[in-house]
Scaffold this active site. Structure first.
Site, PDB file in Angstrom:
ATOM      1  N   HIS A  48       0.826  -1.200   0.000  1.00  0.00           N
ATOM      2  CA  HIS A  48       0.000   0.000   0.000  1.00  0.00           C
ATOM      3  C   HIS A  48       0.867   1.260   0.000  1.00  0.00           C
ATOM      4  CE1 HIS A  48      -3.812  -2.199   1.633  1.00  0.00           C
ATOM      5  NE2 HIS A  48      -3.755  -2.179   0.314  1.00  0.00           N
ATOM      6  N   HIS A 131     -10.074  -4.968   4.759  1.00  0.00           N
ATOM      7  CA  HIS A 131      -8.643  -4.894   4.492  1.00  0.00           C
ATOM      8  C   HIS A 131      -8.225  -6.154   3.735  1.00  0.00           C
ATOM      9  CE1 HIS A 131      -4.281  -4.895   5.164  1.00  0.00           C
ATOM     10  NE2 HIS A 131      -4.399  -3.588   5.333  1.00  0.00           N
ATOM     11  N   GLU A 133      -5.681  -8.023   3.837  1.00  0.00           N
ATOM     12  CA  GLU A 133      -5.153  -9.104   4.671  1.00  0.00           C
ATOM     13  C   GLU A 133      -6.277  -9.875   5.351  1.00  0.00           C
ATOM     14  OE1 GLU A 133      -2.576  -9.839   8.708  1.00  0.00           O
ATOM     15  OE2 GLU A 133      -2.042  -8.078   7.518  1.00  0.00           O
ATOM     16  N   CYS A 202       2.920  -8.310  13.661  1.00  0.00           N
ATOM     17  CA  CYS A 202       4.280  -8.580  13.201  1.00  0.00           C
ATOM     18  C   CYS A 202       5.295  -7.684  13.913  1.00  0.00           C
ATOM     19  CB  CYS A 202       4.370  -8.430  11.684  1.00  0.00           C
ATOM     20  SG  CYS A 202       4.598  -6.751  11.103  1.00  0.00           S
ATOM     21  N   SER A 230      -3.059   2.293   4.076  1.00  0.00           N
ATOM     22  CA  SER A 230      -2.060   1.480   4.771  1.00  0.00           C
ATOM     23  C   SER A 230      -2.434   1.355   6.238  1.00  0.00           C
ATOM     24  CB  SER A 230      -0.674   2.120   4.639  1.00  0.00           C
ATOM     25  OG  SER A 230       0.233   1.561   5.559  1.00  0.00           O
ATOM     26  N   SER A 231      -2.815   0.146   6.652  1.00  0.00           N
ATOM     27  CA  SER A 231      -3.246  -0.065   8.027  1.00  0.00           C
ATOM     28  C   SER A 231      -2.159   0.296   9.023  1.00  0.00           C
ATOM     29  CB  SER A 231      -3.671  -1.529   8.225  1.00  0.00           C
ATOM     30  OG  SER A 231      -3.984  -1.788   9.575  1.00  0.00           O
ATOM     31  N   ASN A 232      -0.945  -0.160   8.782  1.00  0.00           N
ATOM     32  CA  ASN A 232       0.098   0.085   9.783  1.00  0.00           C
ATOM     33  C   ASN A 232       0.438   1.572   9.884  1.00  0.00           C
ATOM     34  OD1 ASN A 232       3.038   0.578   8.548  1.00  0.00           O
ATOM     35  ND2 ASN A 232       1.945  -0.805   7.169  1.00  0.00           N
ATOM     36  N   SER A 275       5.397   0.238   4.431  1.00  0.00           N
ATOM     37  CA  SER A 275       5.444   0.153   2.961  1.00  0.00           C
ATOM     38  C   SER A 275       5.925   1.458   2.318  1.00  0.00           C
ATOM     39  CB  SER A 275       4.070  -0.245   2.407  1.00  0.00           C
ATOM     40  OG  SER A 275       3.044   0.505   2.999  1.00  0.00           O
TER      41      SER A 275
END
Length: 322
Positions: A48, A131, A133, A202, A230-232, A275
């Site tokens: 992303h 999402h 994932e 992670c 982007s989730s993170n 990312s």
């Protein structure tokens, strides 16, 4: 005579930016283009980040939404977020040559879900609806085998599951703190629920959030370089705000910075989602240097040395994709 520039300190969070899974996924696309020639098709954004996607497109990658857009005889790469089992099955049915760039840590969650299902557990997946994932993880198992839980309120709203074997897994890019609250609610409601053998969130997500926690309270503002999907990256903004940095902003590029929100700042924290490449961090710092007298300080909370192997097919001598 020009007025002196306002002084500002940039506090760089480390670790930041690319994680091992993202680096591997990008390498898979680049190596596939080098080995098989352009075009190499990619189902969904490989990661992303628009800059990364555009850079790979310039090298010969073609990004598509679904496999029916992939012509026969060309390689196709599945994104780092993972895919439902139906996707490789569809590729095999069409005799497409494919490379799976799913992050190995996401694959670990997939295997975990399969193990729980074999053992007769109903699975509660902590994650964000829609999402990629989450779609990929739920798609490892038959419909109805996994229930998505997004909030503590969702836990309270779950039906009575007395007598059922339960297990939980999580999306890999969640807020560590929010997830801990949801897990506590699950374990309070279902004391016998089985937890992952090892943390699902992670290492890179955890480390980047810890680095933001280390700098947020001392900064007047925080810039998180990352994509809005982007989730993170979004979680890093939330972590900054939770630590008292109310001006925590997500920006994709230096051009996106709202300088009006930073005009009274004396210190600005900068980090990047997993990312986002370091070149975008450097671009943002250069933009600050055009407007301020900048001093740089880096705060390091962890050192990362994780590397993931590339698919064996990329090392094999054949230059034919299909």
């Amino acid at each position: 005579m020009n007025a002196p520039l306002q002084k500002i300190e940039i506090v760089l969070a480390a670790p930041r930016g690319f994680c091992a899974g993202v680096d591997r996924a990008i390498q898979i696309v680049e190596r596939a283009i080098a080995k098989y020639g352009a075009p190499v098709y990619v189902r969904h954004e490989i990661v992303h980040n628009r800059f990364v996607v555009d850079s790979l497109a310039a090298k010969g990658a073609v990004f598509v939404d679904e496999l029916d857009q992939v012509p026969p005889g060309v390689p196709v790469v599945f994104s780092a977020h993972g895919v439902p089992k139906s996707v490789p099955l569809a590729a095999q049915a069409r005799e497409l040559f494919y490379l799976d760039a799913t992050c190995p840590l996401v694959s670990k969650v997939h295997r975990e879900a399969e193990r729980h299902h074999r053992e007769g557990h109903h699975i509660l997946l902590i994650g964000h609806a829609g999402h990629p994932e989450v779609i990929g993880t739920m798609g490892q198992l038959p419909d109805g085998a996994v229930t998505l839980v997004e909030t503590v309120a969702d836990v309270a709203a779950l039906p009575d599951m007395t007598g059922r074997k339960l297990a939980f897994i999580t999306q890999t890019t969640l807020s560590v703190d929010d997830t801990a609250e949801i897990i506590a609610a699950l374990q309070a409601r279902f004391p016998s629920i089985e937890a992952p053998r090892k943390e699902d969130i992670c290492y890179a997500t955890t480390n980047r959030q810890a680095a933001v926690k280390a700098i947020a309270a001392e900064c007047d503002a925080l810039l998180v370089i990352g994509a809005p999907n982007s989730s993170n990256s979004l979680r890093l903004v939330e972590v900054g705000k939770r630590l008292g940095c109310t001006t925590a902003l997500l920006v994709q590029r230096a051009a996106d910075i709202d300088w009006n929100k930073l005009e009274h700042c004396r210190s600005v924290g900068i980090t990047a989602g997993a990312s986002a490449p370091e070149v975008l961090v450097e671009e943002v710092i250069d933009a600050f240097r055009q407007r301020f007298e900048v001093s740089l300080r880096e705060v390091t909370t962890a050192t990362e040395a994780v590397q993931f192997k590339l698919p064996a097919a990329l090392d094999q001598p054949s230059a034919k994709a299909g």
